[in-house]
Scaffold this active site. Structure first.
Site, short mmCIF file in Angstrom:
data_model
loop_
_atom_site.label_atom_id
_atom_site.label_comp_id
_atom_site.label_asym_id
_atom_site.label_seq_id
_atom_site.Cartn_x
_atom_site.Cartn_y
_atom_site.Cartn_z
N THR A 14 -9.33 8.78 1.77
CA THR A 14 -9.49 8.92 2.91
C THR A 14 -9.61 10.39 3.54
OG1 THR A 14 -8.21 7.02 3.59
CG2 THR A 14 -8.30 8.59 5.25
N TYR A 27 -13.90 2.40 7.64
CA TYR A 27 -14.20 3.44 7.39
C TYR A 27 -14.73 3.47 5.73
CZ TYR A 27 -9.56 4.72 5.21
OH TYR A 27 -8.56 4.80 4.66
N THR A 93 -4.70 8.03 -0.94
CA THR A 93 -3.15 7.99 -1.02
C THR A 93 -2.94 6.74 -1.64
OG1 THR A 93 -3.32 7.10 1.19
CG2 THR A 93 -3.05 9.40 1.06
N ASP A 94 -3.44 6.00 -1.85
CA ASP A 94 -3.11 4.62 -2.50
C ASP A 94 -2.48 4.83 -4.11
OD1 ASP A 94 -3.99 3.26 -0.18
OD2 ASP A 94 -5.43 2.00 -1.17
N LYS A 166 4.00 6.11 -2.07
CA LYS A 166 3.49 5.76 -0.59
C LYS A 166 4.48 4.90 -0.15
CE LYS A 166 -0.79 4.59 1.51
NZ LYS A 166 -2.21 4.50 1.66
N GLU A 284 23.29 -7.09 -14.22
CA GLU A 284 22.98 -8.38 -14.30
C GLU A 284 22.43 -9.16 -15.72
OE1 GLU A 284 22.98 -10.94 -10.88
OE2 GLU A 284 22.62 -9.21 -9.90
N1 GLU Z 1 -7.89 3.34 -0.52
C1 GLU Z 1 -8.40 4.40 -0.30
C2 GLU Z 1 -7.69 5.53 -1.31
O1 GLU Z 1 -6.49 5.39 -1.62
C3 GLU Z 1 -8.06 5.10 1.03
C4 GLU Z 1 -6.62 5.37 1.60
C5 GLU Z 1 -6.26 6.81 1.52
O2 GLU Z 1 -6.72 7.53 0.88
O3 GLU Z 1 -5.40 7.05 2.43
O4 GLU Z 1 -8.41 6.58 -1.56
#
Ligand code: GLU
Length: 328
Positions: A14, A27, A93-94, A166, A284
């Protein structure tokens, strides 16, 4: 006076996303070239020289061996290049936590290596990409960032790779750290470190492997049976991480099938589907009797990366795997 030189490796995400609408929802990740992002950052007057290189232009859900191999090669070379002060990787970010942790396990700890992303595309109202990038520059050029291993910079916070995950799908403060929270706060004009470097040793913990084995994460659910475990063994998984309930629990039939997997030579790590907390041995579940490993502080995504690295390095016995999870 020459400005410090930073290598910027672009992978997409992103932070390089374009919506073509300031208010739209959909996007494309990775549509903006890293050179365009870097020339925009250059206009911020950060007194730094940025050298950009494209590794990929993808959403990080599609990242895998080819991009990791290229990143590792480029970063290792930059670490040995006296003209480069630090390295920034722009990343979706994923899966930032997976790439950060894999690189942390396989790179020397010397020069700062910083992954940075964004939650909002470049053209969205209130886009966070430029600010996060400026923060990443502050970290990558800071002498005090050295010997801390790979870090993730998001939302004015700096996290160490073994801790970061995340934790929100769209909030700009989407990242959390466990067991440690942020190790520093960074803004475009300041950086405050909270603790001395924590990483043990400065050399790489694992040699970069030839390939990574197939290791799957299986999420436990109430009422499930053992068929998913059998299916994973059927497709040749070399290791299984169970994202268990609570402290890594799963229905008895699932645990029995996982114990069979261990007996057939497939290591099993018990992690948790819960957001945070330790998974300890023999609470457990009788790990000693079943041959399981407890993931301790690592959530399923990072537990899978560590298990892949261990198997790739020929470490497959329960005791040595556990020793590595005891020291994430
Ligand atoms: N799903 C995409 C990725 O991880 C966009 C999410 C992001 O970068 O925040 O590249």
């Amino acid at each position: 006076m020459a400005f410090p030189k930073l290598l910027v490796l672009g992978t997409g995400g992103t932070i390089a996303g374009a919506a073509r609408s300031a208010t739209g929802k959909s996007y494309g990740a990775g549509e903006v070239a890293i050179d365009a992002i870097v020339s925009e950052v250059a206009r911020l007057g950060l007194d730094v020289e940025l050298v950009a290189k494209t590794i990929a232009r993808i959403g990080s859900q599609d990242i895998g061996w080819d991009q990791w191999d290229a990143l590792h090669r480029e970063i290792a070379a930059a670490q040995g290049d006296d003209s480069i002060a630090g390295i920034i990787v722009t990343h979706g970010t994923d899966t930032a936590e997976e790439t950060a942790y894999l690189l942390d396990l396989t790179l020397a700890a010397g020069k700062p290596v910083v992954l940075v992303g964004a939650m909002r595309p470049t053209d969205a109202v209130g886009s966070d990409g430029m600010r996060n990038f400026a923060n990443a520059v502050q970290v990558a050029r800071d002498d005090r960032a050295a010997h801390r291993g790979v870090m993730v910079v998001m939302g004015d916070a700096v996290f160490a790779a073994p801790d970061v995950r995340k934790a929100a799908t769209s909030n700009i403060n989407a990242f959390r750290g466990f067991p440690r929270g942020p190790i520093a706060l960074a803004t475009p004009s300041s950086i405050d470190w909270f603790a001395p470097p924590h990483r043990e040793g400065s050399s790489a913990r694992f040699a970069w492997p030839e390939a990574l084995p197939r290791v799957a994460i299986l999420t436990a659910g109430a009422g499930m049976d053992a068929k998913p475990v059998e299916a994973l063994l059927g497709i040749g998984c070399k290791g299984i991480v169970i994202a268990g309930m609570g402290q890594g629990n799963a229905p008895r039939v699932v645990l029995d099938a996982l114990a069979d997997a261990v007996r057939s030579g497939v290591p099993v790590v018990r992690s948790t589907r819960v957001d945070e907390g330790l998974v300890d041995r023999n609470v457990e579940v009788d790990d000693d009797a079943n041959g399981f490993v407890a993931s301790r502080a690592l959530g399923p995504a990072k537990a899978r990366m560590l298990l892949m690295m261990l198997i790739a390095s020929g470490i497959t016995d329960q005791e040595r795997i556990q020793a590595n999870f005891d020291r994430p």
